[in-house]
Design an enzyme around this catalytic site. Structure first.
Site, PDB file in Angstrom:
ATOM      1  N   LYS A 137      69.958  37.089  16.389  1.00  0.00           N
ATOM      2  CA  LYS A 137      69.776  38.300  15.587  1.00  0.00           C
ATOM      3  C   LYS A 137      70.084  37.941  14.140  1.00  0.00           C
ATOM      4  O   LYS A 137      71.231  37.926  13.719  1.00  0.00           O
ATOM      5  CB  LYS A 137      70.695  39.442  16.025  1.00  0.00           C
ATOM      6  N   GLU A 183      87.706  38.292  -0.525  1.00  0.00           N
ATOM      7  CA  GLU A 183      86.445  37.599  -0.730  1.00  0.00           C
ATOM      8  C   GLU A 183      85.467  38.544  -1.417  1.00  0.00           C
ATOM      9  O   GLU A 183      85.133  39.604  -0.890  1.00  0.00           O
ATOM     10  CB  GLU A 183      85.868  37.122   0.608  1.00  0.00           C
ATOM     11  N   CYS A 230      80.256  31.399   1.625  1.00  0.00           N
ATOM     12  CA  CYS A 230      81.589  31.443   2.215  1.00  0.00           C
ATOM     13  C   CYS A 230      82.464  30.294   1.730  1.00  0.00           C
ATOM     14  O   CYS A 230      83.689  30.396   1.718  1.00  0.00           O
ATOM     15  CB  CYS A 230      81.490  31.417   3.739  1.00  0.00           C
ATOM     16  N   GLU A 232      82.359  31.715  12.239  1.00  0.00           N
ATOM     17  CA  GLU A 232      82.501  31.121  10.904  1.00  0.00           C
ATOM     18  C   GLU A 232      82.552  32.275   9.930  1.00  0.00           C
ATOM     19  O   GLU A 232      81.541  32.915   9.647  1.00  0.00           O
ATOM     20  CB  GLU A 232      81.336  30.170  10.624  1.00  0.00           C
TER      21      GLU A 232
END
Length: 479
Positions: A173, A382, A282, A248
């Site tokens: 997906k 983040e 990331c 992750e």
């Protein structure tokens, strides 16, 4: 350039393009112009169930294929992607807004993940012996992969390649924001002539298709790349069927410049690291740790480096920074910049709003703050945009302490003219990967993944293959 409105209303299931059972539609927008360039019909639970059933059926025979057969499949998939590399690159530029150099490089890398998995197979033992016991590494089963929008081809292929290599089948997906890119990649997969049902791809949201995959008993493992918050939701849902997980997740990665580093190299590299993929990465080094006595010099040099970094039309070959992916992401970055101002950080470059002349897209000013403390929001959360926080330190030990003062532990960077000193600092940083005097994550066989809330498991090389197998011990064999 893409010249027509793209209408995408099907998925790739059991080797065929299948019309969506879902009816909800989403617009696809060029982030550099805010123009609508397509629409995608989102899948529903039935679409996900069909894909899972196809993958489950295909696993019966695919899991029995030989390493040679799977290696040949990986080669075909690589070749098929490379045959459409220009079209794939162009779709990434228009739908995601990544400049040409980054889009082209990531597209080629996506194809090469198949070759890297092929090479890793040569060093992977599916059968070994421990004393009198035979140990067989058997494929897990159906892998459910959920991927983000910031490097669509790379993330999808990084999950497909190890699944094929180990004899697993897969349901993917991708992000619904990347449907045009996904469509082209599905065509590449169809052209590769793989066994039906081995790879299945569903357009849809995480709340609908992703949730069905996470709770479905026929999915053996969820491999997810995305935010830490969503990773936690997936973990909670997956526990009911005790799925294997590879997550992750986010990062707030430190880049430590030691006091013996060559600033003429380290500072421009810090901008590259901090603003990687327009900050939508990331592994971006968004916390820049510098010696206190060099702070003024660093501020001067970094302001010059940012000023020389071209932001603008992603179609132009010399553009370095493109737009953010969406209005939502632009608004999020603006909130963080405002938080930095409100909490007393010094604005060195950039700030709120659009760069001059770029008001028609989701462009944000590449922004640098100094006099940032570890308690500030911009140092802890983040941001996923071109915002860099400079934090000063007095000693190497304090730099290490600041670097590790985070819930994350994905990546880190160290610059120094003394390699032994840099290695010593690197060894004390809590992160899954540490780069010394470099910005490029250019070893495709090195493990990639995080400590702490940056995730579980590892991608790449034999480490990635190990995530797709389960050891079976058969006692009674003589060595």
């Amino acid at each position: 350039m893409l010249t027509t409105m793209r209408m995408i209303d099907h998925h790739y299931i059991n080797g065929q393009f299948v019309k969506s059972n879902g009816t909800e539609m989403q617009e696809l927008i060029n982030p550099a112009t805010k123009q609508i360039i397509g629409k995608v019909t989102l899948g529903n639970e039935k679409d996900a169930q069909m894909a899972i059933a196809a993958a489950k059926e295909a696993f019966i025979t695919f899991s029995k294929t030989t390493v040679k057969e799977r290696s040949e499949m990986l080669q075909r998939l690589h070749d098929s992607i490379m045959a459409k590399v220009d079209a794939l690159t162009q779709a990434a530029i228009e739908e995601y807004g990544s400049p040409f150099s980054g889009s082209h490089g990531r597209t080629v890398y996506a194809a090469k993940t198949c070759l890297y998995a092929q090479e890793s197979l040569k060093h992977f033992d599916f059968v070994s012996y421990v004393g009198k016991t035979k140990v067989i590494l058997e494929p897990l089963g159906v892998i459910g992969a959920i991927t983000p929008w910031n490097a669509n081809y790379t993330h999808i292929c990084n999950k497909i390649a190890p699944a094929i290599a180990t004899g697993c089948t897969i349901v993917v997906k991708p992000s619904e924001l990347s449907a045009i890119q996904t469509q082209l990649l599905m065509e590449c997969i169809a052209d590769a002539n793989l066994p039906v049902g081995v790879i299945n791809i569903i357009n849809g949201t995480g709340a609908v298709v992703g949730a069905e995959m996470t709770r479905h008993p026929d999915i053996a493992k969820i491999s997810f790349t995305g935010s830490t918050n969503v990773g936690k939701i997936i973990s909670k849902s997956a526990v009911d069927t005790l799925k294997r997980l590879a997550l992750e997740l986010g990062g707030k990665n430190p880049n430590i410049i030691l006091d013996d580093a060559d600033l003429s190299t380290a500072i421009p590299m810090a901008v590259v690291i901090g603003f990687s993929n327009t900050g939508q990465a990331c592994h971006a080094g968004s916390r820049l740790l510098v010696p206190e006595h060099q702070l003024d010099e660093v501020k001067k040099r970094i302001k010059e480096a940012v000023a020389s970094t071209k932001i603008g039309n992603p179609q132009e070959k010399d553009t370095v920074l493109g737009p953010l992916v969406s209005q939502r992401q632009f608004d999020t970055v603006q909130r963080y910049i405002q938080a930095g101002l409100d909490e007393g950080a010094e604005l060195v470059a950039g700030g709120l709003g659009h760069p001059d002349g770029l008001e028609k897209g989701f462009f944000a000013k590449p922004t640098v703050f100094a006099h940032v403390t570890s308690e500030m929001t911009i140092a802890r959360e983040e941001i996923f945009g071109p915002v860099l926080s400079i934090i000063s330190y007095k000693t190497d030990e304090e730099a290490i302490q600041i670097a590790n003062d985070t819930i994350y532990g994905l990546a880190a960077y160290v610059s120094s003219s003394n390699l032994e000193r840099a290695r010593n600092v690197a060894s004390k940083i809590i992160a899954g990967r540490v780069l010394i005097n470099k910005a490029a994550h250019d070893d495709p066989f090195a493990p990639f993944g995080g400590f702490k809330q940056s995730g579980l498991g590892r991608d790449s090389g034999v480490y990635g293959l190990e995530e797709h197998v389960e050891p079976k011990a058969i006692l009674g064999y003589e060595t």
